[in-house]
Design an enzyme around this catalytic site. Structure first.
Site, PDB file in Angstrom:
ATOM      1  N   GLU A   1       4.925  -1.515  -2.824  1.00 41.42           N
ATOM      2  CA  GLU A   1       4.781  -1.886  -1.416  1.00 41.42           C
ATOM      3  C   GLU A   1       6.138  -2.132  -0.772  1.00 41.42           C
ATOM      4  O   GLU A   1       6.381  -1.749   0.374  1.00 41.42           O
ATOM      5  CB  GLU A   1       3.905  -3.138  -1.262  1.00 41.42           C
ATOM      6  CG  GLU A   1       2.464  -2.965  -1.729  1.00 41.42           C
ATOM      7  CD  GLU A   1       1.597  -2.135  -0.778  1.00 41.42           C
ATOM      8  OE1 GLU A   1       2.084  -1.719   0.283  1.00 41.42           O
ATOM      9  OE2 GLU A   1       0.425  -1.910  -1.121  1.00 41.42           O
TER      10      GLU A   1
ATOM     11  N   ASP B   1      -3.712   8.115  -4.982  1.00 36.35           N
ATOM     12  CA  ASP B   1      -3.356   8.829  -3.738  1.00 36.35           C
ATOM     13  C   ASP B   1      -1.915   9.314  -3.557  1.00 36.35           C
ATOM     14  O   ASP B   1      -1.615  10.507  -3.614  1.00 36.35           O
ATOM     15  CB  ASP B   1      -3.793   8.007  -2.512  1.00 36.35           C
ATOM     16  CG  ASP B   1      -3.404   6.529  -2.538  1.00 36.35           C
ATOM     17  OD1 ASP B   1      -2.711   6.110  -3.469  1.00 36.35           O
ATOM     18  OD2 ASP B   1      -3.792   5.802  -1.597  1.00 36.35           O
TER      19      ASP B   1
END
Ligand code: DMJ
Length: 433
Positions: free
Chosen positions: A80, A213
């Site tokens: 992140e 993903d």
């Protein structure tokens, strides 16, 4: 919408990672540890720049110059922090030319490097910015690292080496790629979990949505970013997609193309909102399916996950999958499809989504996620996610802009929508090595 989101954050959440738009105060989550790193500022910078919101951009830059430091005793998510902070700072640097953004990106990258100190070189999911101690999420299969996390560092790390001349970043991500290339893959599919101590796969779950993903996205984008010279990345992408097409992509009874999830030899006929980015990546019928997932709700906003069995067609069943948290993936796909085809339906679909967000997610203190897209009276989750400013609003803006604003021939967007330039010469001349 961007002005409202930014001004509200400026007023009520300044310096905090995110905003609670109902309570009108700062917000954070475990991905940022207990730090106050101004995630929304860093994530929003390039959007402000692209939209010509210069005063707001300067305000953000000033905060970064004076306040952004990475010495907190905070355990952050490597992935992140990489996609939002390093990606955000690098894009702000490339767009504005301001050195401060590059310096901060490099300073932060130094703090992430200890995460690679594992027996295999596959990084931990989390690292303590102060002590450099890393560890994995407690919920991940058998102490594993996550494919979409350690596999989504490549673009930013290649740029860091390019900008600094320091080969370490490049070596770290190339090591991950080489290690993966040597491993056997069940049915040609990459499992979502890999143990960084043993180098073995965890549970055999494969997903183009959450946990998988952006790993696939970065294989394709590594090739694009290298001016199509990184053929190793392209080959890995093609092989991965071939297995995904064979095992995960299906048509529902109602004729909707979807990407299911692979769970220990069994196909789950369910798709996450996160997997909707793949419409832009694969340019298959996925954009249509994801639009249907929006269109079949009361609010015209898409649920977190939706199913294609027992007579269901792109609708959520479980209560805890009916939420919409301002995610960008469907709009991201509309934008790519618009650029590829110029079919006006993509602008129409994006406009529908923009109107729905403005109608159902706007509150006086910013924009909030909603808990049930099938309810005409939805309750709010009271979070304005930083990716709403970084991605959702940026993709909407680009959808209604001309193609010469950030042309895809020269810019490649990281997974948080931060544009990074194609590195024409660097890779061709081998200067990265
Ligand atoms: C973003 O942080 C990125 O797009 C990431 O790749 C996936 N999840 C969020 C948005 O939904």
């Amino acid at each position: 919408m961007m002005k409202h989101a930014w001004d509200s954050y400026r007023q009520y959440g300044w310096g905090h990672n995110e905003l609670k738009p109902i309570a009108k105060k700062g917000h954070s989550t475990n991905i940022f540890g207990n730090s106050q790193l101004g995630a929304s500022i860093v994530d929003a910078l390039d959007t402000l720049f692209i939209m010509g919101l210069q005063d707001e951009f300067k305000d953000g830059q000033e905060w970064i110059e004076q306040n952004l430091d990475f010495s907190a005793n905070a355990e952050v998510s490597v992935f992140e922090v990489n996609i939002r902070f390093i990606g955000g700072l690098l894009a702000a640097y490339y767009l504005s030319g301001q050195e401060v953004f590059k310096m901060k990106a490099v300073a932060l990258a130094e703090k992430l490097i200890p995460a690679f100190n594992t027996p295999t070189g596959i990084p931990w999911a989390m690292v303590n910015l102060k002590t450099g101690v890393g560890r994995n999420w407690g919920w991940a299969s058998a102490g594993s690292s996550i494919l979409a996390e350690f596999g989504t560092l490549h673009m930013e790390f290649v740029h860091l080496t390019y900008l600094t001349g320091n080969p370490v970043y490049y070596q770290k991500v190339m090591h991950i790629r080489k290690l993966l290339a040597k491993m056997d893959r069940p049915n040609g599919l990459y499992p979502n979990y890999l143990n960084p101590r043993t180098g073995r796969w965890g549970q055999h779950h494969t997903s183009v949505g959450g946990l998988g993903d952006s790993f696939y996205e970065y294989l394709l984008k590594a090739w694009l970013m290298s001016d199509k010279t990184d053929v190793e990345a392209r080959k890995a992408y093609d092989d991965a997609i071939e297995a995904i097409e064979r095992h995960l992509i299906r048509k529902s009874n109602g004729g909707l193309t979807f990407i299911g999830e692979w769970k220990n030899g069994h196909l789950e006929r369910k798709m996450g909102h996160l997997a909707c980015f793949a419409g832009g990546m694969l340019a298959l019928g996925i954009a249509h399916t994801c639009h249907e997932s929006y269109d079949r709700t009361v609010l015209k906003l898409g649920p977190e996950a939706f199913k294609f069995d027992s007579g269901l067609e792109a609708v959520a069943v479980r209560q805890n999958e009916k939420y919409y948290i301002l995610r960008p993936e469907v709009i991201e796909t509309y934008w790519y499809m618009w650029r590829f085809t110029h079919d006006p339906k993509y602008r129409q679909w994006g406009w529908e989504a923009a109107q729905a967000i403005d109608r159902f997610c706007r509150v006086s203190g910013g924009f909030s996620g909603v808990k049930d897209v099938y309810s005409s009276n939805p309750t709010y989750d009271d979070v304005q996610q930083s990716f709403f400013l970084a991605e959702t609003l940026k993709y909407l803006y680009l959808l209604f802009s001309n193609d010469d604003l950030l042309p895809l021939e020269t810019w490649v967007f990281n997974t948080e929508a931060h544009p990074l330039p194609v590195l024409h010469l660097a890779l061709q001349t081998g200067t990265l090595l």
